[in-house]
Motif scaffolding. Structure first.
Motif, short mmCIF file in Angstrom:
data_model
loop_
_atom_site.label_atom_id
_atom_site.label_comp_id
_atom_site.label_asym_id
_atom_site.label_seq_id
_atom_site.Cartn_x
_atom_site.Cartn_y
_atom_site.Cartn_z
N LEU A 36 0.83 -1.20 0.00
CA LEU A 36 0.00 0.00 0.00
C LEU A 36 0.87 1.25 0.00
N ARG A 38 3.94 1.47 -1.05
CA ARG A 38 4.61 1.57 -2.36
C ARG A 38 3.65 2.12 -3.41
N THR A 39 2.42 1.66 -3.37
CA THR A 39 1.43 2.16 -4.32
C THR A 39 1.27 3.67 -4.15
N LEU A 42 4.42 5.25 -5.59
CA LEU A 42 4.45 5.15 -7.06
C LEU A 42 3.47 6.11 -7.69
N ARG A 243 -15.49 -2.51 -4.34
CA ARG A 243 -14.20 -2.97 -4.89
C ARG A 243 -14.38 -3.89 -6.08
N SER A 262 -12.06 -0.30 -9.81
CA SER A 262 -11.05 -1.36 -9.79
C SER A 262 -10.61 -1.74 -11.19
N ALA A 265 -8.53 1.05 -12.72
CA ALA A 265 -7.17 1.12 -12.18
C ALA A 265 -6.31 0.00 -12.75
N ARG A 266 -6.86 -1.21 -12.80
CA ARG A 266 -6.07 -2.31 -13.34
C ARG A 266 -5.72 -2.09 -14.79
N LEU A 269 -2.89 0.29 -15.02
CA LEU A 269 -1.71 -0.29 -14.39
C LEU A 269 -1.11 -1.41 -15.25
N SER A 279 -1.31 3.51 -10.16
CA SER A 279 -1.25 3.56 -8.69
C SER A 279 -2.10 4.69 -8.17
N SER A 282 -5.52 3.58 -8.08
CA SER A 282 -5.72 2.67 -6.96
C SER A 282 -5.85 3.44 -5.66
N LEU A 285 -9.20 4.96 -5.31
CA LEU A 285 -10.19 3.98 -4.89
C LEU A 285 -10.07 3.72 -3.39
N PHE A 286 -8.80 3.60 -2.95
CA PHE A 286 -8.57 3.35 -1.52
C PHE A 286 -9.16 4.49 -0.70
N ILE A 289 -12.95 4.34 -0.57
CA ILE A 289 -13.43 3.30 0.34
C ILE A 289 -13.16 3.67 1.79
N PRO B 114 -9.05 -2.40 -0.84
CA PRO B 114 -9.34 -2.86 -2.19
C PRO B 114 -8.10 -3.53 -2.77
N VAL B 116 -6.90 -3.76 -5.77
CA VAL B 116 -6.05 -3.02 -6.70
C VAL B 116 -5.13 -2.05 -5.97
N SER B 120 0.02 -2.71 -7.48
CA SER B 120 1.32 -2.32 -8.03
C SER B 120 2.43 -2.57 -7.03
#
Ligand SMILES: Nc1ncnc2c1ncn2[C@@H]1O[C@H](COP(=O)(O)OP(=O)(O)OP(=O)(O)O)[C@@H](O)[C@H]1O
Ligand SMILES: [Mg+2]
Lengths: 309, 275, 349
Positions: A36, A38-39, A42, A243, A262, A265-266, A269, A279, A282, A285-286, A289, B114, B116, B120
């Protein structure tokens, strides 16, 4: 005798506690916190997937930046807002439907009848089927040319021509929601059933003796009593639905009509190999939520306080 | 008269519900047994019993290998999460120390992540550990799903065990490890079965990590394999094969769920209602 | 075998102190029983000795060794729990052998010791059974066997008989007494049952609110309670406690009776204690007079409740037949040597 040594046994026990927790905490830190973090990091760079070494720090450019009078970044991207809208629609509608339907099923399962045992087992079937399999099964049933759903509706005269359930932009999101409802309602039904079975019998006896209509009994006796269980189920399901990935991705891929946060984001990515922007998506989204979780917690606390008074 | 009408209506409702719940799987079974062009006609009853689709997924695809991969991953995930979950639950359920509730809450918070959001970062980690395209990457990354609920459910069961049994064991000279392995493990095995089963299902069904961290067909797990099945040619419909594969992976799961029905329901509701 | 010594022992849970400095010396091989009202700290004291709880301050000596920082299993003590606390997943043999196997005993040694203990407690035929296949009394024996097999220096019992029915309780009580004679081990026993306490104890320790009120042989606590609390706690029915005044030739009871008293009598509030069995129907005037309100028939004897002059009630144990009837007026004599006198602070004079 030193007075300080008077809790060495207790201290040893607490040390043991941390020792026994350590492996779990370590693993959880490695698989959850570190990625998390790192995301997050990034998302502030222009890294590409698998080549984070050459990344350059770009600040909040991935999120929002103004260049030559034009806004760039995810928050300026209509697609992200579309994904947010789709996700919220998906979560609200599917959870609402699941709760209504789940309560209904729970009431049926709570009644006494011959095939109740079989019925309870049957409820678990959709829940046990892997999401990917459900997605495929329903995609086949909803197939525009050879699907059984179109066939059935045509035979019943409810539609005049076959519908493209998953390709038609007006229908796709609703189709996906319907499948999610099918798959997840059992979980809600089980939670509600567990709550129903803990209710005291005597309220009902009293109501029956008084000749109150069952529907009234439900709304004035049962519903208030199972409310806490319902709220827990709703929160669990809602945060989960926000999610959503597998179902949507397998049924409709990256199509705009069903694009969720989701999936979006994917896509950035992995498909675009853009680790920085992906990222950032993502992280957004985090954040969404996390905000919703806090709101839910506050609502729940309000509920608890309200009950105390 | 009224009573009869009510009874009939209730039966109809139950029947409709049953059809709603079971029909999709039933239809998958019928479809999976259709060969050749029969797939183009919609049938409500089994029209053919033809196992060529099943034969094909095992001969033309590495589906047996995919199944094996799924089994390996799922068992490893179950074993690892139970081991880590049990020791953690001992600490959280049996020992008083400061920060215990905060920790439980943090663990719960992880289950709200989540997927996702860690994708990464996890991808980097997987590459750094040299686990890309290896099943180990899945075992490792699935801990993010299974650990939180394993810890929660086992902790709540652990708290319900009587104190005196633990104290008797302490008087008998049992250290913490002996307590966990020789006292709590045997007493908690019903809870272990439940949580193990839930972890198994999660690992068996997971899709996104499996899609992202695995490259080659031979290393794939079943859900990804099914999602990626395509026809032999552009004009061939792959649905027969997809349904055959779907039925193959779902049947064991359904059997498992029906056998352990009661325990599963107890575990699901324990996690939610008590939490 | 070992003596147990507690020095200035204190225990707090969070901010509340529940043991307020206990000093106690238990001789080698002695059978000591802790009694006291519910919540007074009996279990806590026992758990401090066992090491299941850690003292906040003070010292615990077992066999000449200070053990406050020694883990429970290495203190040389065994504990028998109220709920038996047998391991439900192990059969009786393994329940008994568990401690030995953890201590690294050899197979043969373990087998021999378990069999010997099982023989002694007459549970040899039960060794293959699980705890849930045993009756309450059998479970109790297994729990005791598990405590004995480790050959501890000190046995700790926390209300071990309270889950048994009356008959079984009496039998097991006798058995524990026999076991004590045989093993000559130091035993510390917590109970709510005064009969159990009186019959088993070499010495009794009466606790009240985390403090020791009195220590001594059962008869001493019964006959010479140090204060009103001890006097009121021990004995069934409770001791009759009457407010009296200093008067001519003795103490003046409510209702006009006079009881002789030797020695100095201070001023202030005085309380006279008379046990029910020390009162008997008087031939003449008597010291206590009143109307019978209730007769409790016990078979061999009966408890007669009297309402005396100022409305207080007095209970006495009546032995002869026929017993008195409610409504009758009765006069009672008391043995002046058995009467106890307490001062205004509740201390016995
Ligand atoms: N773990 C604990 N945490 C907080 N307070 C405790 C704890 N254990 C005991 N206490 C308190 O300490 C006091 C003494 O308890 P203890 O169990 O020793 O009493 P007891 O004499 O054994 O009572 P009983 O005869 O009912 O068994 C009580 O007020 C109790 O509430
Ligand atoms: Mg107690």
């Amino acid at each position: 005798m030193a007075a300080a040594a008077h809790d060495s046994l207790t201290r040893a026990r607490v040390r043991t506690a941390w020792l026994f927790l350590a492996p779990m905490l370590l693993v959880l830190a490695i698989v959850a916190l570190w990625p998390l973090a790192r995301t997050l990091l990034l998302s502030l760079t222009d890294a590409s997937l698998g080549n984070a070494g050459a990344a350059r720090f770009v600040g909040f450019e991935n999120y929002l930046v103004k260049e030559d009078g034009v806004w760039y970044g995810l928050l300026a991207d209509p697609l992200w807002w579309l994904a947010l809208r789709n996700t919220l629609t998906f979560a609200f509608v599917s959870v609402a439907a699941e709760v209504v339907l789940g309560t209904l099923i729970a009431l049926i399962l709570n009644a006494r009848f011959r095939f109740r045992g079989m019925m309870r087992a049957a409820v678990l079937v959709p829940w046990a089927i892997p999401t990917v399999v459900s997605a495929k099964m329903w995609a086949w049933m909803l197939h525009d040319q050879f699907g059984i759903v179109n066939d059935l509706l045509l035979r019943l005269g409810l539609i005049g021509a076959p519908l493209a359930w998953l390709a038609n932009a007006d229908l796709a999101l609703w189709s996906v929601i319907a499948v999610d409802v099918w798959k997840t309602t059992p979980f809600v039904a089980l939670l509600v059933l567990a709550a129903l079975q803990m209710l005291p019998e005597d309220c009902y006896e009293a109501a029956r003796v008084d000749g109150i209509h069952p529907v009234k009994v439900f709304f004035f006796v049962t519903l208030p009593l199972i409310r806490p269980a319902l709220i827990v189920a709703v929160i669990f399901r809602f945060l989960d639905a926000m999610r959503v990935f597998d179902l949507v991705y397998v049924m409709t891929g990256n199509a705009d009509a069903t694009l969720t946060l989701s999936v979006h984001a994917r896509q950035i990515l992995v498909d675009f190999q853009d680790a920085g922007s992906g990222s950032a998506a993502s992280v957004l989204l985090f954040v969404v939520i996390a905000l919703l979780s806090v709101l839910c917690l506050l609502a729940m606390r309000g509920e608890v306080l309200g009950r105390r008074q | 008269m009224m009573a009869l009408a009510r009874a009939v209506a209730f039966r109809l409702l139950v029947a409709a519900l049953l059809a709603y719940l079971l029909f999709p799987f039933y239809y998958a079974v019928i479809t999976s047994m259709k060969g050749g062009s029969a797939i183009f006609s919609v049938d409500y009853w089994p029209s053919q019993i033809d196992f060529s689709n099943y034969a094909r997924i095992f001969s033309e695809q590495p589906f047996a290998l995919n199944m094996l991969n799924s089994v390996l991953v799922a068992f490893a995930v179950v074993a690892l999460s139970l081991l880590l979950g049990l020791t953690a639950a001992f600490s959280l359920g049996r020992i008083r120390f400061r920060g215990r509730n905060a920790l439980l809450f943090a663990v719960l918070a992880v289950s709200m992540f989540p997927q996702v959001a860690v994708l990464s970062g996890m991808f980097e980690l997987v590459r750094a550990f040299g686990l890309y395209n290896s099943l180990l990457s899945l075992v490792f990354s699935y801990m993010i799903f299974t650990l939180p609920f394993t810890v929660w459910v086992l902790t709540s069961f652990m708290r319900e065990l009587p104190h005196e049994i633990e104290e008797a064991a302490i008087m008998d000279g049992a250290g913490p490890w002996t307590l966990v392995v020789r006292i709590f493990l045997p007493l908690l095995w019903p809870a272990m079965v439940t949580t193990g089963l839930l972890a198994f299902i999660v690992a068996w069904n997971e899709f996104l990590f499996a899609l992202t961290f695995i490259l080659s067909n031979e290393q794939r797990t079943v859900p990804v394999a099914i999602a990626l099945i395509t026809g032999g040619s552009e004009f061939e419909l792959p649905w027969g094969g997809i349904m055959a594969a779907s039925v193959t992976v779902t049947l064991p799961l359904i059997v498992l769920v029906l056998v352990f029905q009661r325990r599963l329901v107890a575990g699901l509701t324990a996690g939610a209602v008590k939490g | 075998m070992a003596e147990v010594k507690l020095v200035g022992l204190r225990k707090s849970f969070g901010r509340t102190e529940v043991i307020h400095g206990v000093d106690l010396r238990i001789e080698d091989g002695e059978f000591v029983v802790f009694v006291g009202p519910s919540g007074c700290g009996k279990s806590t004291l026992l758990r401090l000795i066992s090491g299941l709880e850690e003292a906040t301050a003070g010292e615990i000596w077992i066999g000449g060794r200070e053990v406050s920082q020694v883990p429970p299993a290495r203190r040389g003590v065994s504990m028998v729990f109220q709920s038996y606390a047998l391991y439900p997943h192990m059969n009786v043999y393994r329940n008994i052998a568990f401690g030995l196997s953890l201590a690294g005993a050899s197979r043969a040694d373990m087998e021999a010791r378990v069999r010997a203990v099982a023989e002694k407690l007459q549970i040899s035929e039960l060794l293959e059974r699980r705890p849930r296949e045993l009756s309450g009394g059998q479970r109790q024996r297994v729990a005791i066997a598990r405590a004995i097999v480790r050959e501890p220096q000190v046995f700790l019992f926390d209300e071990p008989l309270s889950n048994l029915d009356a008959g079984l309780r009496a039998d097991t009580r006798v058995e524990i007494a026999r076991m004590h004679d045989e093993l000559q081990a130091t035993m510390i026993y917590v109970t709510h049952d005064q009969v159990e306490a009186m019959t088993l104890a070499d010495r009794m320790v009466l606790l009240n609110d985390g403090r020791v009120e009195q220590i001594g042989p059962p008869a001493e606590l019964y006959r010479q309670p140090r204060n009103l609390f001890v006097a009121g706690f021990l004995g069934s029915p409770r001791m009759n406690l009457l407010e009296v005044q200093r008067g001519e030739g003795g103490l003046l009871l409510p209702g006009g009776g006079v009881i002789a008293h030797r020695g100095e009598v201070p001023g202030g509030r005085l309380t006279l204690g008379l046990r029910s069995e020390d009162l008997h129907p008087a031939s003449g005037e008597g010291v206590v007079r009143g109307e019978v309100t209730l007769v409790e028939e016990l078979g061999e004897t009966r408890l007669v409740h009297l309402r005396i002059g100022d409305g207080q009630s007095v209970i006495f144990r009546h032995r002869e037949l026929p017993g008195p009837r409610p409504g009758e007026q009765i006069a009672l004599d008391a043995d002046p040597d058995r009467a106890l006198l307490f001062d205004g602070n509740g201390e016995r004079l």
